[in-house]
Design a protein around this motif. Structure first.
Motif, mmCIF file in Angstrom:
data_model
loop_
_atom_site.group_PDB
_atom_site.id
_atom_site.type_symbol
_atom_site.label_atom_id
_atom_site.label_comp_id
_atom_site.label_asym_id
_atom_site.label_seq_id
_atom_site.Cartn_x
_atom_site.Cartn_y
_atom_site.Cartn_z
ATOM 1 N N ARG A 88 0.803 -1.204 -0.228
ATOM 2 C CA ARG A 88 -0.115 0.061 -0.048
ATOM 3 C C ARG A 88 0.845 1.304 -0.121
ATOM 4 O O ARG A 88 1.936 1.338 0.533
ATOM 5 C CB ARG A 88 -0.976 0.099 1.245
ATOM 6 N N LEU A 89 0.511 2.367 -0.706
ATOM 7 C CA LEU A 89 1.103 3.685 -0.686
ATOM 8 C C LEU A 89 1.237 3.976 0.715
ATOM 9 O O LEU A 89 0.275 4.217 1.527
ATOM 10 C CB LEU A 89 0.419 4.654 -1.494
ATOM 11 N N LEU A 90 2.374 4.437 1.058
ATOM 12 C CA LEU A 90 2.650 4.847 2.475
ATOM 13 C C LEU A 90 3.113 6.490 2.461
ATOM 14 O O LEU A 90 2.128 7.135 3.093
ATOM 15 C CB LEU A 90 4.155 4.369 3.063
ATOM 16 N N LYS A 91 3.835 6.900 1.610
ATOM 17 C CA LYS A 91 3.913 8.282 1.492
ATOM 18 C C LYS A 91 4.985 8.818 0.334
ATOM 19 O O LYS A 91 5.646 7.981 -0.162
ATOM 20 C CB LYS A 91 4.439 9.163 2.639
ATOM 21 N N THR A 92 4.702 9.991 -0.027
ATOM 22 C CA THR A 92 5.743 10.557 -1.058
ATOM 23 C C THR A 92 6.694 11.606 -0.318
ATOM 24 O O THR A 92 6.294 12.241 0.463
ATOM 25 C CB THR A 92 5.179 11.184 -2.245
ATOM 26 N N VAL A 93 8.040 11.555 -0.611
ATOM 27 C CA VAL A 93 9.027 12.552 -0.339
ATOM 28 C C VAL A 93 9.743 13.089 -1.174
ATOM 29 O O VAL A 93 9.917 12.839 -2.405
ATOM 30 C CB VAL A 93 9.944 12.035 0.651
ATOM 31 N N ASN A 94 10.105 14.429 -0.933
ATOM 32 C CA ASN A 94 10.736 15.415 -1.887
ATOM 33 C C ASN A 94 11.583 16.181 -0.909
ATOM 34 O O ASN A 94 11.203 17.271 -0.551
ATOM 35 C CB ASN A 94 9.975 16.129 -2.674
ATOM 36 N N ASP A 95 12.705 15.717 -0.435
ATOM 37 C CA ASP A 95 13.729 16.313 0.534
ATOM 38 C C ASP A 95 14.860 17.122 -0.186
ATOM 39 O O ASP A 95 15.279 16.642 -1.258
ATOM 40 C CB ASP A 95 14.066 15.268 1.497
ATOM 41 N N PHE A 96 15.589 18.035 0.413
ATOM 42 C CA PHE A 96 16.460 18.812 -0.161
ATOM 43 C C PHE A 96 17.231 19.378 0.840
ATOM 44 O O PHE A 96 16.690 19.932 1.902
ATOM 45 C CB PHE A 96 15.795 20.002 -0.965
ATOM 46 N N SER A 97 18.550 19.322 0.900
ATOM 47 C CA SER A 97 19.643 19.809 1.645
ATOM 48 C C SER A 97 20.648 20.349 1.060
ATOM 49 O O SER A 97 21.213 20.058 -0.122
ATOM 50 C CB SER A 97 20.097 18.715 2.493
ATOM 51 N N THR A 98 21.401 21.312 1.862
ATOM 52 C CA THR A 98 22.778 21.723 1.423
ATOM 53 C C THR A 98 23.815 21.813 2.280
ATOM 54 O O THR A 98 23.305 21.698 3.703
ATOM 55 C CB THR A 98 22.325 23.307 0.917
ATOM 56 N N ASP A 99 24.919 22.166 1.948
ATOM 57 C CA ASP A 99 26.205 22.356 2.919
ATOM 58 C C ASP A 99 26.809 23.565 2.313
ATOM 59 O O ASP A 99 26.644 24.318 1.308
ATOM 60 C CB ASP A 99 27.209 21.180 3.216
ATOM 61 N N ASN A 100 27.871 23.958 3.141
ATOM 62 C CA ASN A 100 28.703 25.195 2.803
ATOM 63 C C ASN A 100 30.148 24.520 2.469
ATOM 64 O O ASN A 100 31.120 25.077 2.497
ATOM 65 C CB ASN A 100 28.704 26.223 3.899
ATOM 66 N N SER A 101 30.235 23.200 2.103
ATOM 67 C CA SER A 101 31.707 22.664 1.675
ATOM 68 C C SER A 101 32.035 23.055 0.343
ATOM 69 O O SER A 101 31.494 23.371 -0.585
ATOM 70 C CB SER A 101 31.503 21.039 1.592
ATOM 71 N N ALA A 102 33.427 23.352 0.329
ATOM 72 C CA ALA A 102 34.276 23.629 -0.774
ATOM 73 C C ALA A 102 34.517 22.385 -1.764
ATOM 74 O O ALA A 102 34.957 22.645 -2.820
ATOM 75 C CB ALA A 102 35.457 24.314 -0.549
ATOM 76 N N SER A 103 34.164 21.286 -1.195
ATOM 77 C CA SER A 103 34.490 19.788 -1.980
ATOM 78 C C SER A 103 33.239 19.351 -2.450
ATOM 79 O O SER A 103 32.176 19.120 -1.644
ATOM 80 C CB SER A 103 35.444 19.041 -1.058
ATOM 81 N N ILE A 104 33.079 18.914 -3.550
ATOM 82 C CA ILE A 104 31.929 18.244 -4.160
ATOM 83 C C ILE A 104 31.974 16.961 -3.523
ATOM 84 O O ILE A 104 30.821 16.153 -3.315
ATOM 85 C CB ILE A 104 31.860 18.007 -5.521
ATOM 86 N N ASN A 105 33.050 16.020 -2.923
ATOM 87 C CA ASN A 105 33.020 14.845 -2.226
ATOM 88 C C ASN A 105 32.215 14.797 -1.288
ATOM 89 O O ASN A 105 31.824 13.683 -0.821
ATOM 90 C CB ASN A 105 34.449 14.341 -1.964
ATOM 91 N N THR A 106 31.862 15.905 -0.465
ATOM 92 C CA THR A 106 30.970 15.932 0.734
ATOM 93 C C THR A 106 29.666 15.615 0.482
ATOM 94 O O THR A 106 28.826 15.139 1.327
ATOM 95 C CB THR A 106 31.232 17.166 1.455
#
Length: 346
Positions: free
Chosen positions: A136-154
């Motif tokens: 059965r359908l439980l829920k939908t999610v659309n989550d977004f997060s950011t950081d202030n890192s100078a490296s893409i590897n984070t």
């Protein structure tokens, strides 16, 4: 003469497409992912199975030097679905004991913003129905997060956090008993069918005044005329019909011609195309995989411009900047179209 020019432009586009090769950046396999990999056993998979319906192995894109048009594709350190499954397996908590979830990933987008990295995940989650052979359908999610890192590897940690947060939201949430029970195969068919107007890759020619028309595959007008201003580098779209040749200006969401789709923003047309359950701005795709090489644009817009950067639909001059995205005071390049709303997304 027109036919000769058409073949020349097509040959030129094919030549550059065959020569171009998008560079890649593969994320490092961090310890959290390795932990998830060791936990990827039958018990963990019975608790939560991840299915990737994004249709692309690329996670996001990085800009190169400011004066160059190319972008570097961000790749996972493992096959994409396996990588996502390992992250989720490593995030399993006691809150999922005795529960069986099907986690359908419709979109993952990673990249750089003004001062760091971002990660966005859109998914639909189903839970096995007790006493029933299905979900059965439980829920939908659309989550977004950011950081202030100078490296893409984070960005791996960002994805880990975003996906982990979607699991924490599930604690205490139960599926609606009134919702339809579906088998695993029916869930997958349902999720693909939901975006068949994209992944079907068939777009009726004409003017789509809004996104609902595009979703329903019913343009308001089947015929249009493009007027180009060589000074402002902008275009106007005019509608007309077979019974009324009067050309009337319109402000469309998008137009389509010969199965090429162009979203209309700020007086410009931007080539987009289907990638799994998503619409991606064609500029960012590997030229060797790009399906929309903007032949309509080149013949009706770009050929009016004298400067090379103006007559190249994938030049940096056609990048769309999203300011104060999601009211987070960050700026980034629009890469996709939100498949549910038709709005531009990072």
């Amino acid at each position: 003469m027109k036919l000769t020019l058409l073949f020349f432009l097509f040959g030129l586009a094919s030549f550059y497409q065959s020569k171009a090769q998008q560079s890649t950046h593969r994320l490092p396999l961090d310890e959290n992912i390795l932990i998830g990999k060791t936990q990827l056993n039958e018990g963990a998979k019975a608790s939560l199975e991840v299915i990737d319906l994004t249709g692309d192995s690329v996670l996001g894109y990085l800009p190169l030097e400011a004066e160059r048009n190319e972008r570097t594709a961000i790749l996972a350190p493992l096959p994409k679905q396996e990588w996502l499954q390992n992250i989720m397996s490593g995030s399993l908590t006691g809150g999922l004991v005795g529960r069986q979830l099907l986690y359908i990933v419709n979109d993952v987008s990673l990249g750089r913003h003004t001062n760091g990295n971002y990660a966005r995940v859109k998914a639909t989650i189903y839970e096995s129905a007790p006493g029933a052979n299905g979900y059965r359908l439980l829920k939908t999610v659309n989550d977004f997060s950011t950081d202030n890192s100078a490296s893409i590897n984070t960005v791996s940690s960002l994805v880990n956090n975003v996906l982990g947060n979607t699991l924490s939201f599930l604690i205490g949430v139960i599926a609606n008993d009134a919702s339809k029970v579906m088998t695993r195969e029916e869930v997958l068919i349902s999720e693909k069918t939901k975006y068949v107007f994209i992944n079907g890759r068939s777009f009726a020619s004409g003017i789509y005044l809004n996104y609902d028309e595009f979703k329903n595959r019913k343009p308001s007008f089947g015929q249009f005329f493009i007027k180009t201003d060589a000074t402002s580098k902008q275009v106007q779209v005019f509608s007309f019909t077979g019974t009324d040749s009067t050309m009337r200006p319109v402000n469309p969401w998008a137009i389509a011609s010969a199965n090429e789709v162009y979203v209309f923003r700020g007086g410009k047309l931007y080539a987009v195309e289907a990638m799994g359950n998503n619409l991606v701005i064609s500029k960012y795709l590997n030229p060797q995989r790009r399906m929309n090489n903007a032949m309509f644009w080149r013949n009706n817009v770009g050929n009016r411009f004298s400067l090379p950067e103006d007559s190249n639909p994938f030049d940096n001059s056609y990048v769309i900047k999203l300011e104060n995205y999601h009211k987070k005071n960050i700026t980034g390049e629009a890469v996709k179209i939100n498949a549910d709303t038709g709005e531009l997304e990072l």
